[in-house]
Design an enzyme around this catalytic site. Structure first.
Site, PDB file in Angstrom:
ATOM      1  N   ASP A  70      12.701  26.532 -26.762  1.00  0.00           N
ATOM      2  CA  ASP A  70      12.230  27.026 -28.041  1.00  0.00           C
ATOM      3  C   ASP A  70      13.037  26.345 -29.141  1.00  0.00           C
ATOM      4  O   ASP A  70      14.125  25.828 -28.890  1.00  0.00           O
ATOM      5  CB  ASP A  70      12.432  28.546 -28.086  1.00  0.00           C
ATOM      6  CG  ASP A  70      11.866  29.166 -29.352  1.00  0.00           C
ATOM      7  OD1 ASP A  70      10.822  28.691 -29.816  1.00  0.00           O
ATOM      8  OD2 ASP A  70      12.481  30.112 -29.879  1.00  0.00           O
ATOM      9  N   CYS A  97      32.177  32.598  17.275  1.00  0.00           N
ATOM     10  CA  CYS A  97      32.123  33.666  16.279  1.00  0.00           C
ATOM     11  C   CYS A  97      31.482  33.155  14.990  1.00  0.00           C
ATOM     12  O   CYS A  97      31.866  32.106  14.474  1.00  0.00           O
ATOM     13  CB  CYS A  97      33.530  34.177  15.986  1.00  0.00           C
ATOM     14  SG  CYS A  97      33.578  35.243  14.541  1.00  0.00           S
ATOM     15  N   ASP A 144      35.060  42.211   2.483  1.00  0.00           N
ATOM     16  CA  ASP A 144      35.160  40.849   1.979  1.00  0.00           C
ATOM     17  C   ASP A 144      34.222  39.880   2.679  1.00  0.00           C
ATOM     18  O   ASP A 144      34.337  38.682   2.473  1.00  0.00           O
ATOM     19  CB  ASP A 144      36.605  40.343   2.096  1.00  0.00           C
ATOM     20  CG  ASP A 144      37.175  40.525   3.480  1.00  0.00           C
ATOM     21  OD1 ASP A 144      38.273  41.065   3.593  1.00  0.00           O
ATOM     22  OD2 ASP A 144      36.501  40.149   4.445  1.00  0.00           O
ATOM     23  N   CYS A 145      33.305  40.371   3.487  1.00  0.00           N
ATOM     24  CA  CYS A 145      32.382  39.423   4.114  1.00  0.00           C
ATOM     25  C   CYS A 145      31.092  40.128   4.501  1.00  0.00           C
ATOM     26  O   CYS A 145      31.008  41.348   4.538  1.00  0.00           O
ATOM     27  CB  CYS A 145      33.023  38.776   5.343  1.00  0.00           C
ATOM     28  SG  CYS A 145      33.284  39.933   6.691  1.00  0.00           S
ATOM     29  N   ASP A 153      37.802  29.490  14.747  1.00  0.00           N
ATOM     30  CA  ASP A 153      37.062  30.529  14.028  1.00  0.00           C
ATOM     31  C   ASP A 153      37.776  30.946  12.753  1.00  0.00           C
ATOM     32  O   ASP A 153      37.284  30.743  11.650  1.00  0.00           O
ATOM     33  CB  ASP A 153      36.864  31.754  14.920  1.00  0.00           C
ATOM     34  CG  ASP A 153      36.347  32.927  14.112  1.00  0.00           C
ATOM     35  OD1 ASP A 153      35.333  32.746  13.416  1.00  0.00           O
ATOM     36  OD2 ASP A 153      36.969  34.003  14.149  1.00  0.00           O
ATOM     37  N   CYS A 189      31.198  42.652   7.419  1.00  0.00           N
ATOM     38  CA  CYS A 189      31.579  44.021   7.078  1.00  0.00           C
ATOM     39  C   CYS A 189      30.359  44.807   6.587  1.00  0.00           C
ATOM     40  O   CYS A 189      30.117  45.939   6.998  1.00  0.00           O
ATOM     41  CB  CYS A 189      32.644  44.021   5.976  1.00  0.00           C
ATOM     42  SG  CYS A 189      34.166  43.153   6.369  1.00  0.00           S
ATOM     43  N   THR A 191      13.531  27.685 -32.828  1.00  0.00           N
ATOM     44  CA  THR A 191      14.288  28.604 -33.679  1.00  0.00           C
ATOM     45  C   THR A 191      15.198  29.499 -32.846  1.00  0.00           C
ATOM     46  O   THR A 191      14.739  30.234 -31.973  1.00  0.00           O
ATOM     47  CB  THR A 191      13.333  29.476 -34.514  1.00  0.00           C
ATOM     48  OG1 THR A 191      12.442  28.619 -35.223  1.00  0.00           O
ATOM     49  CG2 THR A 191      14.112  30.346 -35.489  1.00  0.00           C
TER      50      THR A 191
END
Length: 744
Positions: A440, A396, A2-3, A723, A6, A442
């Site tokens: 654009d 940290c 999850d980070c 932290d 990791c 069309t």
């Protein structure tokens, strides 16, 4: 996972393995992709990941696979798949270019792992996970130690030491493993040093409390991060598990994932559509809100497309499947977002580089705080060592490192849930900086198909003109014929059969109804047979000046009426352009259509036109705008606009969600709304604002606690809150984007 912390541990560990080339760790998908030579045993890679504390799944078998994906990756005969388990649509593209390289995917999922979190899985309540059980055990041990300390004070120190060990031993073991595999400056290492140091100076009770708070904070962080992942994976649950397949004259229920392209399925009123497809028979209101966010159901009939996961309203539909389960709209969205989340934004890359120097610097600062005052000024060693240990915890980098990817992931997911697909954080970041949108005409500003705009009766009534024209066009697939037939169906006029109907090459169509000879063709072709009056000629010229194509209907030798058609602007085109202007983005129409038509459409929309352009001309205009200092977004259909899309700072494909559109451009507006371009810009700016808030939270809390620690106001346990608390706040703040993706 999850980070980014990791992912960094796994990346460093695998790259140190002999024979390993490229490593790609995807936090959003929870997968690791490794390029390696023949000397590497995949099971050894899995073991190394497991040693870091991650649970690895999909190691039962190795089989070949033909990966599919929307981004045009090349696939070669050496691809292998480790039987990994993914949610529907989470298929990853793999490719390599040299003979004996192999690529394997492992799925690193919820285990007691390096950060150390156990929340990769959203299955089951948190208190049943290994991480949850460890946190509960540590908390119970801490309460017991407090009780023992009150009852038997002489062994209270040892009771708190034991309570601390319950939580710290797994953390310390992972710190040592991470250091051995190339990540010495991990949060686990900082935590271990601080806790052991606190015990040495006699602050055992605080050390035990810090370890417990660390585990609680990490668990909360995991819950928040898990919600971010679940938000996009939750899309896969919109597709029903079963489908009603028509086979041999009967209907049978089969797993939706086994549906083959070309199969005919029955979708009953109230059912979710199990696959992308085309309606073969029936008509119904389709609720697309679960996929597109549309508040009003769309009426769809034979020949129109339906998306997997949408809800059939009031009529039974027979649908021909046009995409297999792994290729349906939702699967492509999930796959695209996961791959996009792996593409780092410039801000994220900067934070990653910064954190590599930041963590060692924190260790140095902590050491200096611990030793300089006692050595140079004769201060008390225990007090300053205590402050140095607190600084290790304050410093940290977790909250800082996750501040950007958490917001980017949430922004990409929020966009995907609204049909705004972006290929990575860099695209999401750039979108907010655009100053010019070149669109654009069309299929982008207009719907890409003509509609009847005017029916001018001459010798016959308006209903008769439309009825007779529709009779001649019945059975034709020409776009102008389709427009007349659609108008006739809308108006409810009768369409009689036409005798001797046929086409006159380049001029029009002929036939007869009720014995009257009819001809529907261009004004020029009609003028060859019947002289047009000055009034009729002026009418036709006026309609042409409005960018409309004109057909004249002859009944016998008299002009019965005039029908004008034009590719009309999308219903939200004007509103979308105004929203871009409010956002500070200038707009420009670039089209290959003729100047008269382009000018007429542009006048109604309030946009400057550039017409009669070839694809290379559109690219040149993009280059010209960039040379004048603009950050340019080019919006087109993703096919004939390819040179312009490639040259622009951001290329946006408009509508359809086709593979071609997704492959060509940097982003795609899946549902063809011009207003969605402004929403994409707003989402980008909201995301970048969220990142700035996150960085302020992460660094601001650290700065406050750094000062208060040195002044002796706060200690170890507030330091750990600085932290883990900051990490939870940063992640929760990023999640706010999931609810804000549609604002303009």
């Amino acid at each position: 996972m999850d980070c980014a912390s990791c992912a960094a541990k796994i990346d460093a560990a695998l790259r140190r393995s002999p024979g390993v080339g490229e490593v790609n760790v995807s936090v959003p998908a929870g997968t690791v992709t490794v390029d390696h030579d023949d000397t590497v045993v995949p099971a050894a890679l899995a073991k190394r990941i497991s040693t870091l504390g991650y649970k690895v799944t999909g190691q039962e078998s190795v089989g070949s696979q033909e990966p599919v994906g929307p981004l045009g990756a090349q696939h070669h005969e050496h691809d292998h798949d480790h039987g990994r388990e993914h949610a529907p649509g989470c298929c990853h593209d793999h490719h390599h270019d040299h003979g004996h390289k192999h690529r394997h995917d492992e799925q690193a999922s919820a285990g007691l792992h390096g950060h150390p979190h156990d929340h990769g899985s959203s299955e089951g309540p948190w208190w049943k996970s290994r991480r949850g059980l460890l946190t509960i055990a540590c908390g119970a041990a801490l309460v017991a130690a407090y009780g023992v300390g009150r009852l038997v004070p002489e062994i209270g120190h040892w009771a708190f030491l034991a309570a601390m060990a319950v939580g710290l031993v797994p953390v310390a073991r992972r710190a040592l493993v991470a250091a051995r595999f190339g990540t010495p400056f991990s949060i686990e290492m900082l935590m271990t040093i601080a806790a052991v140091g606190a015990v040495i100076i006699g602050a055992t009770e605080e050390a035990a409390m810090v370890v417990f708070l660390f585990l609680v904070g990490e668990l909360l962080e995991g819950v928040a991060a898990g919600r971010a992942r679940a938000s996009i994976q939750g899309l896969t649950k919109l597709v029903p598990k079963t489908a009603l397949l028509e086979r041999d004259g009967r209907t049978e229920e089969i797993p939706a994932e086994t549906l083959a392209v070309g199969s005919i399925i029955l979708v009953r009123p109230g059912d979710r559509v199990p696959a992308d497809g085309e309606i073969v028979s029936g008509a119904s209101a389709i609720d697309e809100a679960p996929v597109t966010g549309e508040s009003v159901p769309k009426r769809k009939r034979e020949g129109e497309t339906v998306f997997a996961g949408t809800i059939n309203g009031d009529g039974a539909l027979r649908v021909r499947v046009t995409a297999a389960a792994q290729d349906n709209t939702i699967a492509r969205i999930v796959r695209l977002v996961e791959e996009a989340q792996e593409s780092k934004a410039p801000t994220e890359r900067f934070i990653d580089r910064f954190s590599r120097y930041y963590t060692p610097a924190v260790l140095v600062v902590g050491a200096l705080v611990a030793v300089v005052p006692p050595l140079l000024f004769g201060a008390a060693w225990s007090a300053w060592i205590y402050k140095g240990l607190a600084i290790l915890l304050i410093g940290c980098p977790c909250a800082l490192v996750i501040s950007t990817p958490a917001a980017i992931a949430a922004g990409l997911a929020a966009g995907a849930r609204r049909g705004l697909l972006m290929k990575g954080g860099a695209v999401l970041e750039t979108l907010g900086t655009i100053t010019m949108a070149a669109l654009d005409k069309t299929g982008t500003l207009t719907e890409g198909k003509p509609k009847v705009t005017d029916i001018v009766p001459v010798a016959r009534s308006e209903r008769e003109v439309l009825s007779l024209a529709a009779a001649l066009e019945t059975g034709s697939s020409h776009p102008l014929a389709a427009a007349i037939l659609a108008k006739a169906a809308e108006a409810g006029v009768p369409v009689p059969p036409a005798a001797n109907a046929g086409a006159v090459g380049g001029k029009g169509v002929t036939g007869s109804v009720g014995g009257v000879a009819l001809f529907l063709g261009s004004p020029k072709a009609v003028a060859e047979t019947v002289a047009l009056t000055a009034e009729q000629t002026a009418l036709i010229t006026g309609l042409n000046d409005e960018g409309k194509s004109v057909s004249v209907l002859l009944a016998g030798d008299r002009v019965a009426g005039v029908i004008a058609m034009r590719d009309e602007p999308r219903p939200d085109a004007k509103e979308g352009l105004e929203a871009l202007k409010r956002a500070g983005v200038d707009t420009l129409m670039v089209t290959g259509d003729n100047r008269r038509t382009a000018t007429a459409i542009a006048a109604g929309l309030g946009i400057e036109p550039r017409a009669d352009l070839l694809p290379q001309d559109k690219q040149a205009i993009v280059r010209e705008l960039q040379a004048n200092g603009h950050v340019v977004a080019k919006i087109g259909d993703g096919i004939n606009d390819a040179p312009g899309l490639a040259a622009a700072d951001v290329g946006i494909a408009m509508g359809g969600g086709t593979d071609v559109a997704l492959e060509t451009a940097d982003a795609a507006v899946l549902h063809g709304r011009v207003l969605d371009i402004a929403r994409m810009v707003r989402l980008s700016r909201d995301t970048m604002g969220n990142i700035r808030q996150n960085i302020t939270i992460a660094l601001g809390l650290k700065a406050v606690f750094l000062v208060t620690t040195i002044l002796g106001i706060t200690g170890l346990w507030p330091a750990i809150l600085a932290d883990t608390g900051a990490t939870v706040l940063v992640t929760a703040n990023a999640m706010r984007l999931l609810a804000a993706g549609g604002r303009t």
